[in-house]
Design a protein around this motif. Structure first.
Motif, mmCIF file in Angstrom:
data_model
loop_
_atom_site.group_PDB
_atom_site.id
_atom_site.type_symbol
_atom_site.label_atom_id
_atom_site.label_comp_id
_atom_site.label_asym_id
_atom_site.label_seq_id
_atom_site.Cartn_x
_atom_site.Cartn_y
_atom_site.Cartn_z
ATOM 1 N N LYS A 134 19.452 22.942 31.003
ATOM 2 C CA LYS A 134 18.100 22.579 31.435
ATOM 3 C C LYS A 134 17.776 21.139 31.030
ATOM 4 N N ILE A 135 18.243 20.744 29.855
ATOM 5 C CA ILE A 135 18.004 19.360 29.412
ATOM 6 C C ILE A 135 18.705 18.400 30.378
ATOM 7 N N GLU A 136 19.914 18.761 30.730
ATOM 8 C CA GLU A 136 20.685 17.942 31.671
ATOM 9 C C GLU A 136 19.955 17.821 33.012
ATOM 10 N N GLU A 137 19.448 18.955 33.480
ATOM 11 C CA GLU A 137 18.729 18.963 34.757
ATOM 12 C C GLU A 137 17.517 18.029 34.716
ATOM 13 N N GLN A 138 16.787 18.091 33.616
ATOM 14 C CA GLN A 138 15.581 17.264 33.500
ATOM 15 C C GLN A 138 15.944 15.777 33.449
ATOM 16 N N LEU A 139 16.999 15.455 32.706
ATOM 17 C CA LEU A 139 17.401 14.050 32.613
ATOM 18 C C LEU A 139 17.880 13.553 33.980
ATOM 19 N N ASN A 140 18.653 14.391 34.655
ATOM 20 C CA ASN A 140 19.129 14.002 35.991
ATOM 21 C C ASN A 140 17.970 13.735 36.933
ATOM 22 N N GLU A 141 16.939 14.556 36.806
ATOM 23 C CA GLU A 141 15.797 14.388 37.696
ATOM 24 C C GLU A 141 15.116 13.037 37.452
ATOM 25 N N LEU A 142 14.939 12.705 36.179
ATOM 26 C CA LEU A 142 14.324 11.406 35.860
ATOM 27 C C LEU A 142 15.196 10.263 36.361
ATOM 28 N N THR B 245 14.030 -10.392 36.812
ATOM 29 C CA THR B 245 14.363 -8.971 36.896
ATOM 30 C C THR B 245 14.108 -8.322 35.548
ATOM 31 N N LEU B 246 13.171 -7.407 35.510
ATOM 32 C CA LEU B 246 12.887 -6.698 34.260
ATOM 33 C C LEU B 246 13.393 -5.268 34.356
ATOM 34 N N GLU B 247 13.828 -4.762 33.209
ATOM 35 C CA GLU B 247 14.182 -3.329 33.153
ATOM 36 C C GLU B 247 12.912 -2.534 32.886
ATOM 37 N N VAL B 248 12.911 -1.285 33.349
ATOM 38 C CA VAL B 248 11.807 -0.398 32.984
ATOM 39 C C VAL B 248 12.368 0.687 32.067
ATOM 40 N N TRP B 249 11.695 0.852 30.921
ATOM 41 C CA TRP B 249 12.129 1.847 29.951
ATOM 42 C C TRP B 249 11.093 2.964 29.870
ATOM 43 N N PHE B 250 11.576 4.156 29.578
ATOM 44 C CA PHE B 250 10.682 5.305 29.346
ATOM 45 C C PHE B 250 11.147 6.050 28.112
ATOM 46 N N GLU B 251 10.224 6.813 27.536
ATOM 47 C CA GLU B 251 10.551 7.584 26.323
ATOM 48 C C GLU B 251 10.140 9.035 26.467
ATOM 49 N N PRO B 252 10.781 9.788 27.326
ATOM 50 C CA PRO B 252 10.376 11.181 27.519
ATOM 51 C C PRO B 252 10.772 12.074 26.349
ATOM 52 N N GLY C 274 8.441 7.279 40.522
ATOM 53 C CA GLY C 274 9.632 6.424 40.539
ATOM 54 C C GLY C 274 9.607 5.455 41.718
ATOM 55 N N LYS C 275 9.206 5.979 42.854
ATOM 56 C CA LYS C 275 9.175 5.152 44.054
ATOM 57 C C LYS C 275 8.188 3.993 43.859
ATOM 58 N N LYS C 276 6.997 4.331 43.401
ATOM 59 C CA LYS C 276 5.939 3.320 43.215
ATOM 60 C C LYS C 276 6.327 2.297 42.140
ATOM 61 N N VAL C 277 6.859 2.810 41.038
ATOM 62 C CA VAL C 277 7.213 1.914 39.925
ATOM 63 C C VAL C 277 8.315 0.950 40.366
ATOM 64 N N CYS C 278 9.322 1.485 41.037
ATOM 65 C CA CYS C 278 10.424 0.613 41.466
ATOM 66 C C CYS C 278 9.956 -0.417 42.484
ATOM 67 N N GLU C 279 9.035 -0.016 43.354
ATOM 68 C CA GLU C 279 8.464 -0.980 44.308
ATOM 69 C C GLU C 279 7.733 -2.093 43.565
ATOM 70 N N ALA C 280 6.981 -1.678 42.546
ATOM 71 C CA ALA C 280 6.207 -2.666 41.781
ATOM 72 C C ALA C 280 7.132 -3.651 41.063
ATOM 73 N N PHE C 281 8.240 -3.149 40.517
ATOM 74 C CA PHE C 281 9.181 -4.043 39.832
ATOM 75 C C PHE C 281 9.862 -4.983 40.829
ATOM 76 N N PHE D 158 14.165 7.354 39.256
ATOM 77 C CA PHE D 158 14.051 5.920 38.983
ATOM 78 C C PHE D 158 15.347 5.166 39.305
ATOM 79 N N ALA D 159 16.150 5.757 40.188
ATOM 80 C CA ALA D 159 17.430 5.134 40.531
ATOM 81 C C ALA D 159 17.220 3.817 41.266
ATOM 82 N N GLY D 160 16.036 3.646 41.848
ATOM 83 C CA GLY D 160 15.756 2.436 42.639
ATOM 84 C C GLY D 160 15.484 1.196 41.808
#
Ligand SMILES: *Cc1c(COP(=O)(O)O)cnc(C)c1O
Length: 404
Positions: free
Chosen positions: A28-36, A257-264, A240-247, A40-42
Motif C-alpha cells: 500500500k505504501i508503494e501504491e501511494q508513492l507511485n500515485e504521487l 528550472t526549479l524542482e518541486v519538493w513535497f513531504e508527505p 500535479g497537473k496545475k503545479v507542473c503547469e505553474a513551474f 507529478f511526473a510532469g
C-alpha cells in the motif's frame, strides 16, 4: 486497484502476534508513492517522506528502497534515516524551536537544512556564510488544514518565518552571504482544496525572486487521505497537473528550472496501517452500550487529540446484526475512540480493527497507566514480519533509577 489486507490476513496476524497490534501493508505504501510520482511526473519533483508519522526502521528502509527521500524533524530522526541507509542529500532536516546545537549537528551530518527562525538564520549565516546551502521555511499566512491543531501556516502559528519579514531575511542573506537554495512552506495537514497549495505556490514564486541561487520550492504536505467511506481526498492528479503547469510557466518567464519538493507523511502511510484490538467487555449502561477494548489513547490518541475519525470494523463477526456502540479504551481517563458507531454485533473476545492507523498511530503511543506499547508487524509480499516486539514489564522500569 487498491492494495488492501483481507479480513483473514488481519485475523491470522492478530492470532499469531497477539493484540493490540499495529499491522502495516508494504504494497500500500508503494501504491501511494507511485500515485504521487505519477501525479507529478510532469515536473522535476522529489518526495521526502515525513517520517515522524511512522519511524520504524523497516518502514524507513522500505521507503528508501521505493526511491523516496525523507523529511526529519529531529536530529534523532536524521540519525534513524542515516541508519536506514538514506544518503545525507536524501534527508531534509526541518526542525522547529530547537537549540542551535541541533542545527549544527545536522550540518555536520551533511543533510539538507531547513531553517524556520530569523535568529537561527542569522547565527547560521554568521558562522557558515556561503559555505553550506540552506532552505528557509516561510509562513505564507494561509489558513488551511483539517482543524486548528493541525494547521501550521496561519498568523498565530509558531512555524516558519513570516513572508512579511522578507526584508529582514534579505538583510541577513546579503550581509552573511548565505546560500539559499530552497524555500519551504507547510500549511497544515488534511488539505482537501488544491487551491490552497496553488495559492501557496503563487506566494512562493513571488518569494523566489529574492533568491538568485534557488534550486527548489518545497510545498510541504497536507495531502488528505479518506478516513470515511465518503471522504474527499486531495486530488493529487489535478494538483500535479496545475503545479507542473505553474513551474513550466515560471521557467518560461524567468529562464530558471526549479524542482518541486513535497513531504508527505499521512499520504504515504496512513492507509497502509491497521490497528487490531480485542473487545474485553461489553458494558450496557442506562444510555449506552460500551465496547471496552484492550487499548486506549496510550496506543492511538488521534480520536481523542484531534477528534479524528477512524473507521472501525468487527472482523470476528462480519455477518452479525448491526448495533450501535460506543467504543472506549481501558485507560483511567475518558478515552473514547468512537461514539455511536454501527458495528456488527460485538461479543467479548471479538477482534476490532481501526483503519488508517499507519500515520501518527504507534508513533504517538505512550506507556500511560503503565501499559505496554503494542507490537508492530509488516506484511510484505503476503508474509508477516514482526518489526517491533510488544513491550514487556521490564521496559517500564528500564530507565528508572531506584534510589529508595
Ligand atoms: C508533519 C509534517 C509533514 C507531514 O504532514 P502529513 O499531513 O502527515 O502529510 C510534512 N512536513 C513537515 C515539515 C511536517 O512537520
Amino acid at each position: 486497484m487498491s492494495q488492501k489486507l483481507t479480513r483473514e490476513q488481519l485475523i491470522e496476524t492478530a492470532e499469531r502476534f497477539g493484540t493490540p497490534v499495529y499491522v502495516y501493508h508494504a504494497e500500500k505504501i508503494e501504491e501511494q508513492l507511485n500515485e504521487l510520482q505519477s501525479a507529478f511526473a510532469g515536473c522535476k519533483s522529489k518526495f521526502f517522506y515525513a517520517c515522524k508519522s511512522l519511524t520504524n526502521i523497516n518502514i524507513l528502509k522500505l521507503v528508501k528502497q521505493l526511491g523516496a527521500n525523507v523529511d526529519c524533524v529531529s536530529i534523532n530522526e536524521v540519525m534513524l534515516a542515516l541508519k536506514a541507509g538514506f544518503e545525507p542529500k536524501q534527508i531534509l532536516f526541518t526542525p522547529n524551536c530547537v537549540d542551535f546545537d541541533e542545527i549544527e549537528a545536522g550540518k555536520s551530518l551533511e543533510v539538507n537544512i531547513n531553517i524556520d527562525n530569523i535568529s537561527i538564520l542569522e547565527r547560521f549565516g554568521n558562522k557558515y556564510g556561503n559555505s553550506y546551502p540552506v532552505c528557509i521555511r516561510l509562513n505564507p499566512h494561509i489558513m488551511a488544514g483539517g482543524n486548528f491543531k493541525i494547521s501550521t501556516g496561519h498568523i498565530d502559528s509558531k512555524f516558519g518565518i513570516s513572508i512579511h519579514q522578507m526584508r529582514h531575511i534579505e538583510r541577513i542573506v546579503k550581509s552573511t552571504k548565505l546560500n539559499v537554495t530552497g524555500i519551504h512552506m507547510h500549511t497544515g495537514s488534511e488539505i482537501k482544496d488544491i487551491n490552497v497549495f496553488l495559492q501557496g505556490l503563487e506566494v512562493m514564486f513571488e518569494m523566489a525572486t529574492h533568491f538568485p541561487n534557488l534550486e527548489f520550492i518545497d510545498l510541504g504536505s497536507g495531502f488528505k487521505v479518506p478516513y470515511q467511506d465518503d471522504d474527499v481526498k486531495t486530488d493529487v492528479h489535478a494538483l500535479g497537473k496545475k503545479v507542473c503547469e505553474a513551474f513550466a510557466a515560471y521557467e518560461k518567464e524567468t529562464g530558471k528550472t526549479l524542482e518541486v519538493w513535497f513531504e508527505p507523511g499521512k499520504y504515504l502511510v496512513s492507509e497502509c496501517g491497521y490497528f487490531i484490538v480485542k473487545a474485553n467487555v461489553i458494558k450496557q449502561t442506562t444510555a449506552t452500550v460500551f465496547v471496552g477494548v484492550n487499548s486506549g489513547f496510550n496506543h492511538l490518541i488521534r480520536p481523542m487529540f484531534y477528534e479524528a475519525y477512524h473507521r472501525i470494523e468487527n472482523i470476528s463477526n462480519p455477518n452479525g446484526a448491526e448495533r450501535i456502540y460506543t467504543v472506549v479504551g481501558n485507560i483511567c481517563e475518558t478515552d473514547t475512540f468512537a461514539w455511536d458507531r454501527k458495528l456488527n454485533e460485538v461479543r467479548e473476545g471479538d477482534l476490532l480493527v481501526f483503519y488508517n492507523a499507519g500515520a501518527y498511530g504507534f508513533e504517538m503511543s505512550s506507556n500511560f497507566n503503565s501499559r505496554l506499547k503494542p507490537a508492530e508487524v509488516l506484511i510484505k509480499e503476503g508474509e508477516a514480519h514482526l518489526i517491533r516486539k510488544r513491550d514487556v514489564f521490564e521496559d517500564l522500569l528500564k530507565n528508572q533509577v531506584e534510589v529508595l
